[in-house]
Design a protein around this motif. Structure first.
Motif, PDB file in Angstrom:
ATOM      1  N   LYS A 105      68.772  13.213  37.508  1.00 37.48           N
ATOM      2  CA  LYS A 105      68.795  12.853  36.086  1.00 37.48           C
ATOM      3  C   LYS A 105      68.553  11.353  35.915  1.00 37.48           C
ATOM      4  O   LYS A 105      67.765  10.943  35.051  1.00 37.48           O
ATOM      5  CB  LYS A 105      70.137  13.239  35.451  1.00 37.48           C
ATOM      6  CG  LYS A 105      70.263  12.802  33.989  1.00 37.48           C
ATOM      7  CD  LYS A 105      71.543  13.304  33.356  1.00 37.48           C
ATOM      8  CE  LYS A 105      71.745  12.711  31.971  1.00 37.48           C
ATOM      9  NZ  LYS A 105      70.611  12.995  31.056  1.00 37.48           N
ATOM     10  N   PHE A 106      69.221  10.521  36.729  1.00 31.45           N
ATOM     11  CA  PHE A 106      69.021   9.072  36.644  1.00 31.45           C
ATOM     12  C   PHE A 106      67.548   8.721  36.819  1.00 31.45           C
ATOM     13  O   PHE A 106      66.984   7.929  36.047  1.00 31.45           O
ATOM     14  CB  PHE A 106      69.855   8.362  37.713  1.00 31.45           C
ATOM     15  CG  PHE A 106      69.476   6.917  37.909  1.00 31.45           C
ATOM     16  CD1 PHE A 106      69.992   5.927  37.082  1.00 31.45           C
ATOM     17  CD2 PHE A 106      68.577   6.545  38.906  1.00 31.45           C
ATOM     18  CE1 PHE A 106      69.622   4.594  37.244  1.00 31.45           C
ATOM     19  CE2 PHE A 106      68.197   5.221  39.079  1.00 31.45           C
ATOM     20  CZ  PHE A 106      68.730   4.246  38.244  1.00 31.45           C
ATOM     21  N   ASN A 107      66.907   9.290  37.833  1.00 31.03           N
ATOM     22  CA  ASN A 107      65.520   8.941  38.133  1.00 31.03           C
ATOM     23  C   ASN A 107      64.548   9.423  37.067  1.00 31.03           C
ATOM     24  O   ASN A 107      63.660   8.669  36.642  1.00 31.03           O
ATOM     25  CB  ASN A 107      65.130   9.506  39.499  1.00 31.03           C
ATOM     26  CG  ASN A 107      65.561   8.627  40.645  1.00 31.03           C
ATOM     27  OD1 ASN A 107      64.852   7.708  41.029  1.00 31.03           O
ATOM     28  ND2 ASN A 107      66.745   8.891  41.184  1.00 31.03           N
ATOM     29  N   LEU A 108      64.699  10.654  36.609  1.00 24.65           N
ATOM     30  CA  LEU A 108      63.781  11.161  35.598  1.00 24.65           C
ATOM     31  C   LEU A 108      63.974  10.448  34.268  1.00 24.65           C
ATOM     32  O   LEU A 108      62.998  10.158  33.553  1.00 24.65           O
ATOM     33  CB  LEU A 108      63.943  12.674  35.438  1.00 24.65           C
ATOM     34  CG  LEU A 108      63.564  13.512  36.667  1.00 24.65           C
ATOM     35  CD1 LEU A 108      63.723  14.997  36.372  1.00 24.65           C
ATOM     36  CD2 LEU A 108      62.142  13.213  37.116  1.00 24.65           C
ATOM     37  N   ASP A 109      65.215  10.143  33.929  1.00 29.31           N
ATOM     38  CA  ASP A 109      65.469   9.383  32.701  1.00 29.31           C
ATOM     39  C   ASP A 109      64.905   7.968  32.824  1.00 29.31           C
ATOM     40  O   ASP A 109      64.338   7.427  31.865  1.00 29.31           O
ATOM     41  CB  ASP A 109      66.965   9.331  32.410  1.00 29.31           C
ATOM     42  CG  ASP A 109      67.498  10.655  31.891  1.00 29.31           C
ATOM     43  OD1 ASP A 109      66.687  11.539  31.551  1.00 29.31           O
ATOM     44  OD2 ASP A 109      68.742  10.812  31.825  1.00 29.31           O
ATOM     45  N   ARG A 110      65.055   7.367  33.988  1.00 28.68           N
ATOM     46  CA  ARG A 110      64.516   6.017  34.209  1.00 28.68           C
ATOM     47  C   ARG A 110      62.999   6.031  34.084  1.00 28.68           C
ATOM     48  O   ARG A 110      62.399   5.163  33.439  1.00 28.68           O
ATOM     49  CB  ARG A 110      64.922   5.503  35.589  1.00 28.68           C
ATOM     50  CG  ARG A 110      64.436   4.088  35.921  1.00 28.68           C
ATOM     51  CD  ARG A 110      64.884   3.678  37.334  1.00 28.68           C
ATOM     52  NE  ARG A 110      64.597   2.276  37.606  1.00 28.68           N
ATOM     53  CZ  ARG A 110      63.469   1.837  38.160  1.00 28.68           C
ATOM     54  NH1 ARG A 110      62.515   2.704  38.480  1.00 28.68           N
ATOM     55  NH2 ARG A 110      63.289   0.545  38.391  1.00 28.68           N
TER      56      ARG A 110
END
Length: 333
Positions: A105-110
């Motif tokens: 989630k962190f990476n895709l949101d980033r």
């Protein structure tokens, strides 16, 4: 006109000293990557480094089918608007942080929200990313998107360690690939070393991998032949005969995904107001006048395959019903 780049050539030097070859792999690349942040980088050479440095959610097999990497399974909902991914267990980032659904989630949101992210368009269909449990993530899309798995098999699907990526990533990227970052000297070298806690470490045997940018193709080949490099990529077609004549060098050619094309401006401002832009008969005449085989032989030493589409023949998307146009100068008049 589309001219498919179906041959990507790589050379491997037969190392005289096996002990050295098992320790360090020196790879000559055509140019220095722009920045080692998969959400912000744009260069092809950066992709080569990421292959060793950063794992993705999905990988691609030589036959161009998708394969598990950090995601071991995935499926779409019946309406095609929710992608559920099951994540690999026992994966850690290079700094020891655990890889889980929160990291995805962190990476895709980033990648979707970073102001200078170059992955925004690739993930434009994504509406939200939801953590179901530690090893399950749901990606909801605004409308069905047949390209999303493909995007997650490239830089949009590469995973950075969340804690280490809260600040500048490019100067010291922390991923979860088989090799971890050690050093970068701009325009000189990028040094990686084997990550002992990699989930598939038995498949990787070199202690270090060093990428050395050498823009001149002939100089790259000379460094390979002298023993200063072990592998070079993007060999110039004019250098292939020389390489094949060297008994200490092996030449490997494989179908690639890149292609060259000529594009027409048919509806973009005043510059489209030309016979080529407005009259399809002119475009058809130009198509019939092109000798793709001659271009291949003269420019590319016969190493590439002429085509009328952007997909190589081993691609599942290759259209057998789209034949290669035959040159017909009389018909083009």
């Amino acid at each position: 006109m589309k001219f498919a780049h179906l041959m990507t050539t790589t050379l491997l030097l037969l190392a005289a000293n096996a002990a050295v070859a098992e320790t360090t792999l020196r790879i000559g690349i055509q140019d220095d990557p722009d920045m080692l942040d998969p959400h912000r980088s744009r260069t092809y050479s950066g992709r080569l480094v990421y292959t060793a440095l950063c794992d993705k959610l999905v990988d691609v097999n030589p036959d161009l089918t998708y394969a598990p990497q950090l995601a071991t399974a995935w499926n779409w909902s019946e309406d095609g608007k929710t992608l559920t991914m099951t994540l690999r267990d026992g994966v850690t980032f290079h700094d020891g942080e655990v890889f889980d659904a929160a990291a995805v989630k962190f990476n895709l949101d980033r990648a979707r929200t970073l102001p200078d992210s170059l992955r925004k368009s690739e993930l434009a269909s994504v509406e939200s990313v939801e953590v179901i449990d530690a090893k399950t993530v749901e990606i909801k899309v605004k409308q069905p998107d047949a390209t999303l798995i493909s995007q997650l098999s490239d830089r949009a699907g590469m995973m950075l360690a969340p804690k280490a990526s809260a600040t500048d990533v490019a100067s010291r990227p922390v991923c979860s690939g088989p090799y971890k970052f050690v050093q970068r000297v701009q325009q000189d070298r990028i040094v990686l070393e084997r990550f002992d806690n990699y989930w598939n470490k038995q498949a990787y045997h070199f202690d270090k991998v060093i990428f050395l940018p050498i823009p001149d193709t002939s100089v790259r080949l000379a460094n390979l032949r002298s023993g200063d490099l072990d592998i070079i990529e993007r060999v110039a077609p004019t250098d292939v005969k020389t390489a094949k004549a060297d008994s200490h060098v092996q030449v490997f050619s494989t179908p690639g995904l890149g292609y060259m094309q000529l594009m027409y401006n048919t509806n973009n401002g005043d510059k489209a107001n030309t016979p080529m832009g407005k009259d399809k008969r002119v475009r058809k005449a130009f198509e019939l006048a092109i000798d793709r085989d001659a271009i291949n032989q003269v420019v590319f030493e016969g190493l590439y395959a002429p085509s009328a589409q952007p997909f190589p023949k081993n691609s599942p998307y290759y259209d057998k019903d789209l034949p290669l146009p035959t040159r017909d100068v009389e018909a083009s008049k």
